[in-house]
Design a protein around this motif. Structure first.
Motif, short mmCIF file in Angstrom:
data_model
loop_
_atom_site.label_atom_id
_atom_site.label_comp_id
_atom_site.label_asym_id
_atom_site.label_seq_id
_atom_site.Cartn_x
_atom_site.Cartn_y
_atom_site.Cartn_z
N ILE A 30 0.50 -1.16 0.33
CA ILE A 30 -0.23 0.05 -0.50
C ILE A 30 0.39 1.34 -0.44
O ILE A 30 1.67 1.72 1.71
CB ILE A 30 -1.14 -0.21 0.81
N ASP A 31 0.48 2.20 -0.73
CA ASP A 31 1.68 3.25 -1.58
C ASP A 31 0.33 3.83 -0.80
O ASP A 31 -0.65 4.91 -1.04
CB ASP A 31 1.39 3.86 -2.41
N PHE A 78 -2.77 9.00 -0.11
CA PHE A 78 -2.76 10.28 -0.12
C PHE A 78 -3.44 11.43 -1.42
O PHE A 78 -4.24 12.64 -0.85
CB PHE A 78 -1.74 10.85 1.16
N THR A 79 -2.19 11.54 -1.91
CA THR A 79 -2.54 12.19 -3.44
C THR A 79 -3.25 12.20 -3.85
O THR A 79 -4.47 13.71 -4.35
CB THR A 79 -1.11 12.02 -3.95
N ALA A 80 -3.91 11.10 -4.42
CA ALA A 80 -4.94 10.83 -5.05
C ALA A 80 -6.31 11.51 -4.10
O ALA A 80 -7.66 11.67 -4.94
CB ALA A 80 -5.21 9.74 -5.86
N LYS A 81 -6.83 11.13 -2.93
CA LYS A 81 -7.72 11.19 -1.81
C LYS A 81 -7.72 12.64 -1.94
O LYS A 81 -9.15 13.27 -1.78
CB LYS A 81 -7.71 10.28 -1.00
N GLY A 123 -5.47 14.99 -1.99
CA GLY A 123 -4.08 16.56 -3.03
C GLY A 123 -2.73 15.94 -2.54
O GLY A 123 -1.97 15.60 -1.46
N GLN A 124 -2.32 17.18 -3.99
CA GLN A 124 -1.12 16.79 -4.10
C GLN A 124 -0.07 17.35 -2.28
O GLN A 124 1.13 16.52 -2.17
CB GLN A 124 -0.68 17.02 -5.28
N ASP A 125 -0.76 18.27 -2.10
CA ASP A 125 -0.30 19.02 -0.86
C ASP A 125 -0.01 17.91 1.12
O ASP A 125 1.21 17.54 0.92
CB ASP A 125 -0.66 20.28 0.10
N ASP A 126 -1.18 17.44 0.57
CA ASP A 126 -1.34 16.33 1.56
C ASP A 126 -0.21 14.57 1.36
O ASP A 126 0.62 14.45 2.04
CB ASP A 126 -2.68 15.85 1.58
N GLY A 127 0.02 14.91 0.24
CA GLY A 127 0.79 13.51 -0.08
C GLY A 127 1.67 13.97 0.17
O GLY A 127 3.18 13.52 0.80
#
Length: 138
Positions: free
Chosen positions: A35-36, A41-44, A46-50
């Motif tokens: 599990i990446d 996080f990025t997909a669900k 947004g980029q900032d959270d990832g």
């Protein structure tokens, strides 16, 4: 009681992840799931959270012989399998953290003494895998 076996290694992210999988394989563990978390996080979210999370992968490691023994002793242990191994590196980190669930946690949760022998074996194997990463990255 601690619930994790933790090491920190001065390896680049990709190398740490690759070598963790190899070290687990040397101890008889296959990877049933990967599990990446950063990608999720990025997909669900947004980029900032990832980006804030950094790199984090959860490996579902399983040694079939140990899992079989554990499930015969305590069928409900399926809830705790496979053994999670986490490889993570914060966005500004200069080292990678590798953690495995301490199998003795299963003994504590179940209270079943028949699980203790399997947990001892699993913990020894996981510890050897992680320690081998420390030894080869020093």
């Amino acid at each position: 009681m601690t619930y994790a076996i933790t090491i920190t290694v001065p390896l680049a992210w990709d190398e740490a992840l690759r070598r963790t999988k190899e070290a687990l394989a040397e101890q008889g563990f296959g990877i049933l799931s990967e599990i990446d978390v950063r990608a999720t996080f990025t997909a669900k979210l947004g980029q900032d959270d990832g980006d804030e999370l950094g790199d984090l992968v959860i490996l579902g490691a399983c040694n079939p012989g140990l899992a079989s023994r554990a499930l015969r002793a305590e069928p409900d242990l399926g809830l705790l399998l496979p053994c999670n191994v986490v490889v993570r590196r914060g966005p500004d980190a200069d080292a990678t953290v590798i953690q495995a669930i301490a199998p003795q946690t299963m003994v504590q949760l179940t209270g079943n003494p028949a699980v203790a022998e399997v947990a001892d074996d699993a913990e020894a194997r996981l510890t050897r895998a992680l320690r081998s990463l420390e030894a080869t990255s020093a």
